[in-house]
Design a protein around this motif. Structure first.
Motif, PDB file in Angstrom:
ATOM      1  N   THR A 152       0.836  -1.191   0.000  1.00  0.00           N
ATOM      2  CA  THR A 152       0.000   0.000   0.000  1.00  0.00           C
ATOM      3  C   THR A 152       0.873   1.244   0.000  1.00  0.00           C
ATOM      4  O   THR A 152       2.029   1.209   0.429  1.00  0.00           O
ATOM      5  CB  THR A 152      -0.938   0.035   1.220  1.00  0.00           C
ATOM      6  OG1 THR A 152      -1.816   1.167   1.107  1.00  0.00           O
ATOM      7  CG2 THR A 152      -0.172   0.155   2.518  1.00  0.00           C
ATOM      8  N   GLY A 153       0.313   2.338  -0.493  1.00  0.00           N
ATOM      9  CA  GLY A 153       0.961   3.633  -0.359  1.00  0.00           C
ATOM     10  C   GLY A 153       0.419   4.344   0.863  1.00  0.00           C
ATOM     11  O   GLY A 153      -0.391   3.792   1.627  1.00  0.00           O
ATOM     12  N   LEU A 154       0.845   5.557   1.063  1.00  0.00           N
ATOM     13  CA  LEU A 154       0.284   6.367   2.146  1.00  0.00           C
ATOM     14  C   LEU A 154      -1.155   6.729   1.813  1.00  0.00           C
ATOM     15  O   LEU A 154      -1.521   6.843   0.639  1.00  0.00           O
ATOM     16  CB  LEU A 154       1.123   7.636   2.330  1.00  0.00           C
ATOM     17  CG  LEU A 154       2.495   7.434   2.951  1.00  0.00           C
ATOM     18  CD1 LEU A 154       3.347   8.690   2.767  1.00  0.00           C
ATOM     19  CD2 LEU A 154       2.386   7.065   4.425  1.00  0.00           C
ATOM     20  N   PRO A 155      -2.003   6.887   2.831  1.00  0.00           N
ATOM     21  CA  PRO A 155      -3.408   7.208   2.555  1.00  0.00           C
ATOM     22  C   PRO A 155      -3.543   8.572   1.898  1.00  0.00           C
ATOM     23  O   PRO A 155      -2.859   9.533   2.254  1.00  0.00           O
ATOM     24  CB  PRO A 155      -4.046   7.184   3.945  1.00  0.00           C
ATOM     25  CG  PRO A 155      -2.922   7.418   4.893  1.00  0.00           C
ATOM     26  CD  PRO A 155      -1.711   6.809   4.262  1.00  0.00           C
ATOM     27  N   THR A 177      -6.446   3.732   1.097  1.00  0.00           N
ATOM     28  CA  THR A 177      -6.634   3.668   2.546  1.00  0.00           C
ATOM     29  C   THR A 177      -5.322   3.624   3.318  1.00  0.00           C
ATOM     30  O   THR A 177      -5.293   3.906   4.510  1.00  0.00           O
ATOM     31  CB  THR A 177      -7.447   2.428   2.918  1.00  0.00           C
ATOM     32  OG1 THR A 177      -6.728   1.250   2.517  1.00  0.00           O
ATOM     33  CG2 THR A 177      -8.807   2.459   2.230  1.00  0.00           C
ATOM     34  N   GLY A 178      -4.229   3.221   2.654  1.00  0.00           N
ATOM     35  CA  GLY A 178      -2.969   3.079   3.371  1.00  0.00           C
ATOM     36  C   GLY A 178      -2.943   1.872   4.286  1.00  0.00           C
ATOM     37  O   GLY A 178      -2.205   1.870   5.280  1.00  0.00           O
ATOM     38  N   THR A 179      -3.755   0.853   3.976  1.00  0.00           N
ATOM     39  CA  THR A 179      -3.844  -0.318   4.848  1.00  0.00           C
ATOM     40  C   THR A 179      -3.644  -1.614   4.055  1.00  0.00           C
ATOM     41  O   THR A 179      -3.871  -1.677   2.844  1.00  0.00           O
ATOM     42  CB  THR A 179      -5.208  -0.393   5.561  1.00  0.00           C
ATOM     43  OG1 THR A 179      -6.259  -0.476   4.579  1.00  0.00           O
ATOM     44  CG2 THR A 179      -5.427   0.830   6.431  1.00  0.00           C
ATOM     45  N   GLN A 267      -1.427  -0.526   8.993  1.00  0.00           N
ATOM     46  CA  GLN A 267      -1.702   0.830   8.546  1.00  0.00           C
ATOM     47  C   GLN A 267      -0.389   1.591   8.374  1.00  0.00           C
ATOM     48  O   GLN A 267       0.491   1.541   9.237  1.00  0.00           O
ATOM     49  CB  GLN A 267      -2.597   1.538   9.558  1.00  0.00           C
ATOM     50  CG  GLN A 267      -3.076   2.921   9.126  1.00  0.00           C
ATOM     51  CD  GLN A 267      -4.018   3.509  10.160  1.00  0.00           C
ATOM     52  OE1 GLN A 267      -3.634   3.743  11.308  1.00  0.00           O
ATOM     53  NE2 GLN A 267      -5.271   3.701   9.772  1.00  0.00           N
ATOM     54  N   PHE A 268      -0.267   2.300   7.261  1.00  0.00           N
ATOM     55  CA  PHE A 268       0.944   3.038   6.897  1.00  0.00           C
ATOM     56  C   PHE A 268       0.650   4.532   6.992  1.00  0.00           C
ATOM     57  O   PHE A 268      -0.283   5.036   6.359  1.00  0.00           O
ATOM     58  CB  PHE A 268       1.336   2.653   5.467  1.00  0.00           C
ATOM     59  CG  PHE A 268       2.614   3.247   4.961  1.00  0.00           C
ATOM     60  CD1 PHE A 268       3.688   3.513   5.793  1.00  0.00           C
ATOM     61  CD2 PHE A 268       2.760   3.523   3.596  1.00  0.00           C
ATOM     62  CE1 PHE A 268       4.872   4.042   5.310  1.00  0.00           C
ATOM     63  CE2 PHE A 268       3.933   4.053   3.100  1.00  0.00           C
ATOM     64  CZ  PHE A 268       4.994   4.313   3.955  1.00  0.00           C
ATOM     65  N   GLN A 269       1.456   5.262   7.805  1.00  0.00           N
ATOM     66  CA  GLN A 269       1.210   6.681   7.995  1.00  0.00           C
ATOM     67  C   GLN A 269       2.510   7.464   8.050  1.00  0.00           C
ATOM     68  O   GLN A 269       3.572   6.921   8.368  1.00  0.00           O
ATOM     69  CB  GLN A 269       0.440   6.922   9.306  1.00  0.00           C
ATOM     70  CG  GLN A 269      -0.967   6.356   9.330  1.00  0.00           C
ATOM     71  CD  GLN A 269      -1.604   6.481  10.701  1.00  0.00           C
ATOM     72  OE1 GLN A 269      -1.171   5.847  11.649  1.00  0.00           O
ATOM     73  NE2 GLN A 269      -2.629   7.322  10.793  1.00  0.00           N
ATOM     74  N   TYR A 273       2.973  13.696   3.255  1.00  0.00           N
ATOM     75  CA  TYR A 273       2.537  12.787   2.185  1.00  0.00           C
ATOM     76  C   TYR A 273       3.608  12.633   1.109  1.00  0.00           C
ATOM     77  O   TYR A 273       4.257  13.602   0.710  1.00  0.00           O
ATOM     78  CB  TYR A 273       1.249  13.297   1.538  1.00  0.00           C
ATOM     79  CG  TYR A 273       0.801  12.403   0.393  1.00  0.00           C
ATOM     80  CD1 TYR A 273       0.294  11.132   0.656  1.00  0.00           C
ATOM     81  CD2 TYR A 273       0.926  12.827  -0.931  1.00  0.00           C
ATOM     82  CE1 TYR A 273      -0.084  10.298  -0.387  1.00  0.00           C
ATOM     83  CE2 TYR A 273       0.546  12.002  -1.970  1.00  0.00           C
ATOM     84  CZ  TYR A 273       0.041  10.731  -1.689  1.00  0.00           C
ATOM     85  OH  TYR A 273      -0.331   9.908  -2.720  1.00  0.00           O
ATOM     86  N   THR A 278       5.918   3.391  -0.150  1.00  0.00           N
ATOM     87  CA  THR A 278       5.090   2.197  -0.028  1.00  0.00           C
ATOM     88  C   THR A 278       5.445   1.390   1.215  1.00  0.00           C
ATOM     89  O   THR A 278       6.574   1.441   1.708  1.00  0.00           O
ATOM     90  CB  THR A 278       5.243   1.253  -1.246  1.00  0.00           C
ATOM     91  OG1 THR A 278       6.616   0.841  -1.363  1.00  0.00           O
ATOM     92  CG2 THR A 278       4.787   1.935  -2.529  1.00  0.00           C
TER      93      THR A 278
END
Length: 288
Positions: A152-155, A177-179, A267-269, A273, A278
């Motif tokens: 995933t990428g950042l939300p 969603t970043g998840t 979850q990626f945060q 941004y 990733t």
């Protein structure tokens, strides 16, 4: 009797390194696997301290030990030369470094093993021999042969714009969603490898559990474009382009795992941004 190369011999079947046990190899050598001891369960480590002046005992936490495994059976070769070659192949397969052992059950499972005893090879005739090798898996889990992963990428959220016109036009919002949803189909918790690719500022990785608990990994440094941070939650190592950066990682509420017969959302945060940053999670279902 001659055997057909590639044929299954029925019964137990496993592959140790490059040697297929329970099958006929390309040279026509039949490998009969008759014993697979230790595959059922490893030993446990626990202590029980008697209660003073009372019934029973106080129990310590229970942990699984390493998993010693013995594979034994018969080699039936078409010639003495083929038998001797097969014996050498087995000695090499029971290696001194990590070797993959796969047991071909209805749901195939695997583990990494090393030689932990002297290989026993005893001639019956000039073309037949008994074999017994002992190997040990330091990790007691039996893993799925299929590795699962998600990226995933950042939300980010885009759209949802309202233009003032005679008749307002509304564009619905869409976003990443970043998840990552990670499911473990096995009977024992498994531990993922998490890889963050830059550029990203101080990435925060959260494991969200079904009971509402959260485990977080916070990396305090910035990853540049082309850099990769690999977090192995089993070995508990943190490598940036192969160099340890464990001191920059904060582990809150413990290292994340994926419980048995359950799932976790990763979850990626980041506070900033980045369109190309990733997170990749890789894991295998695990059994006791």
């Amino acid at each position: 009797m001659p055997y057909t190369p590639g044929a299954s011999l029925g019964g137990l079947s496993a592959t140790l390194g490059s040697v297929a046990l329970g099958a006929v190899d390309a040279a026509g050598v039949a490998w009969f696997l008759q014993t697979l001891e230790g595959w059922d369960s490893p030993e446990t480590r626990a202590e029980f301290t008697d209660r003073e002046g009372d019934h029973g005992a106080w129990a310590s936490p229970v942990y699984l030990g390493s998993r010693p495994i013995t594979l034994a059976g018969t080699i039936d070769a078409p010639s003495q030369a083929a038998l001797e070659t097969a014996m050498e192949q087995l000695r090499v397969a029971a290696g001194l470094t990590d070797t993959l052992l796969t047991v071909w059950q209805t749901v195939p499972k695997q583990c990494l093993v090393r030689r932990s005893g002297k290989p026993l090879l005893q001639y019956i005739t000039d073309t037949k021999a008994l074999f017994s090798v002992m190997v040990t898996a330091e990790d007691p889990r039996r893993y799925s042969t299929v590795q699962q992963s998600g990226t995933t990428g950042l939300p980010v959220t885009t759209g949802g714009l309202l233009f003032p016109a005679v008749a307002p036009f509304v564009f619905s919002a869409s976003g990443a969603t970043g998840t990552i949803a990670a499911a473990n189909e096995g009977s024992f918790e498994t531990r993922p490898v998490l890889t963050v690719a830059g550029p990203v500022v101080a990435p925060l990785l959260s494991a969200l559990y079904a009971d509402g608990t959260v485990r977080q990994l916070t990396y305090s440094q910035t990853l540049q474009s082309g850099e990769q941070l690999v977090i192995d939650t089993d070995a508990r190592t943190v490598l940036l382009n192969g160099v340890s950066r464990r001191r920059f990682l904060t582990v809150a509420q413990g290292w994340p795992t994926i419980p048995a017969a359950s799932s976790v959302t990763f979850q990626f945060q980041s506070s900033t941004y980045s369109a190309t940053a990733t997170l990749t999670a890789a894991w295998r279902s695990a059994w006791m």
